[in-house]
Design a protein around this motif. Sequence first.
Motif, PDB file in Angstrom:
ATOM      1  N   THR A 185      45.406  49.781  32.303  1.00 29.21           N
ATOM      2  CA  THR A 185      44.264  49.161  33.001  1.00 29.21           C
ATOM      3  C   THR A 185      44.584  47.775  33.553  1.00 29.21           C
ATOM      4  O   THR A 185      43.891  47.291  34.457  1.00 29.21           O
ATOM      5  N   LEU A 186      45.589  47.110  33.014  1.00 28.67           N
ATOM      6  CA  LEU A 186      45.864  45.728  33.426  1.00 28.67           C
ATOM      7  C   LEU A 186      46.375  45.600  34.862  1.00 28.67           C
ATOM      8  O   LEU A 186      45.958  44.668  35.577  1.00 28.67           O
ATOM      9  N   PRO A 187      47.278  46.439  35.382  1.00 28.45           N
ATOM     10  CA  PRO A 187      47.795  46.214  36.742  1.00 28.45           C
ATOM     11  C   PRO A 187      46.711  46.166  37.799  1.00 28.45           C
ATOM     12  O   PRO A 187      46.761  45.331  38.715  1.00 28.45           O
ATOM     13  N   ALA A 188      45.723  47.059  37.695  1.00 29.12           N
ATOM     14  CA  ALA A 188      44.659  47.054  38.702  1.00 29.12           C
ATOM     15  C   ALA A 188      43.864  45.768  38.644  1.00 29.12           C
ATOM     16  O   ALA A 188      43.468  45.209  39.688  1.00 29.12           O
ATOM     17  N   ARG A 189      43.639  45.266  37.419  1.00 30.09           N
ATOM     18  CA  ARG A 189      42.860  44.041  37.293  1.00 30.09           C
ATOM     19  C   ARG A 189      43.664  42.830  37.757  1.00 30.09           C
ATOM     20  O   ARG A 189      43.114  41.872  38.280  1.00 30.09           O
ATOM     21  N   ILE A 190      44.962  42.869  37.521  1.00 33.58           N
ATOM     22  CA  ILE A 190      45.809  41.775  38.020  1.00 33.58           C
ATOM     23  C   ILE A 190      45.800  41.762  39.539  1.00 33.58           C
ATOM     24  O   ILE A 190      45.704  40.691  40.168  1.00 33.58           O
TER      25      ILE A 190
END
Length: 430
Positions: A185-190
Amino acid sequence: MSRFIVRVPCRHAGRRLPSKLALAWVLGMAALGGGPASADPAAPALSYAEALELARQGAPALRAQQATLAGSTALVPAAAALPDPRLSVGVENLPIAGPDRWRTTRDTGTMQRIALMQEMPNRARRDAREQAAQARSERDRAMLVAAELAVRRDAGLAWLAVHYAEARLAQVAGFQRENRLLQDTLPARIAGGSALPAELTMARQEALAIADRADELARDLRKARAELRRWIGARADAPLQGEPPTRRVDGDALRASLPQHAELAPYAPMRAMAQAEAAEADAEQRGDWAWEVAYSRRPRYDDMVSFQLRFDLPWQRERRQQPQIAAKRRELERLEAERDDLLRRHAAETDAMLAELQALDAQAERLRGAGQPLAAERVTLATAAYQAGRGDLSAVLAARSQVLETQLRSIDLDAQRAALSLRLSTLIAE
C-alpha cells in the motif's frame, strides 16, 4: 492471539479512506495464525499420546533392555541347579612294555573303567546363587521401567518442541503477511504525496528483520522434527493434533516420593545381589562335596563296582574365603553410599526444577495479565498518534515489534513450563 485493529468508520462503500487512516488500519491488523507448512498435510494427525505410544513400541533402547531382562529371567531356574555330572571312560594299568604291551585283555592288572561323578555344591551356596539370579532379574526389570520412563519423557519433550516451534513460526508468519500488505500500500501513497519514501524503507527493514527471525524459527522447527523422528520414525512428519497435556505438579508430594525415583529403583535389587554374593563367599568356608560310581572290568576276574566320596577341605580361610567376604561387604557399603549420593543429587535437581517452574508460572501470569495488555495499548497509542499527525511510522513499527516479542516470549514461557512439568512428572515410575 491478541488482535490490534483500528476501526475506521466509512459511510460509503466506494469512498476512499484518508491515506494516514488507511495506513494505520494496515499497521493495526493482528498477525494471523498459521505458518509455513512443515508437516505432511496428507498424513493423519499425530497426538501427544500417540507419539508416546509409538516411541514406547519402537525404541531400540527398550528392546535391548527387554532382551536383557528376558535373559536374566531365563537364568533364574539354572542358578540353583546342580552342575552337570561327569562321565569318564578309560583304561588303567595298561602295559607299555613286554610281550603284553598295549593289550587290554592279557595282563590281570589292566582294567577297563567307566565312572560317573556328580559334584554337590553345599546348599547355602546354591541358595545364594539362586537369590543372586533373582535379584539380577529384578534389577533388570527396574532398569526396564526406568528406560520406559526415559523414552516417554524424551518423546514427550520432542513432541512439545515441535508444537511450540510451530506456534512461534505461526506468530512470525502473521507479521510477515502484515508487513507485505503494508509494503503493497505504501508506493501508491508515496506517489500521491500522502506518505514519505522513508516509510517504505522502514517497512522493508522490518521485513528483513522478520525474515531473519522466521528463518531461525524454521530451523528450530526442522531440528525439533528431526528429534521427534528419532523416537517415532516417519510419523514425526505428520501434523500435530491437540494441545499439550496439562499437568499439576505437587512439590511436597514429589519430594516425599523421591526415594522411589526411577533411577534409584535398581539399587534395592543390586543390594540384594551383593548380599547374595557375600552369602556365596561365606558358603565357601563350608566346602563342597562330590560322589562317584565306577564300573571296572579285569581279564579273568569278576567285574567290580567302586563308590567314593570327595570333600573340599577349606583351610587358610583367613587368606582365601574371608578376604572375599570382606570385599563383598565393602561392595554393599559402596552401593549404599552411591544410592545416598544419587538421592541427594536428585533432591537438589528436583528443588531447582520446582523453583524454576514457580518462577516461570509467575512470569507467565504477569506477562498475560500486564505485559500483553501494555504492548497492545502501546500499539493503540502509537497508531492514534500517527493518525493525528503527532507521531511517525517508526513508533508504530516499534510498537508492533514489541507485540511480536511479547507473544513469542509468552510461547517460550509456555514451552519451558510444559517441559519442566513433564520432567517432574516422569521422575517417579507409576
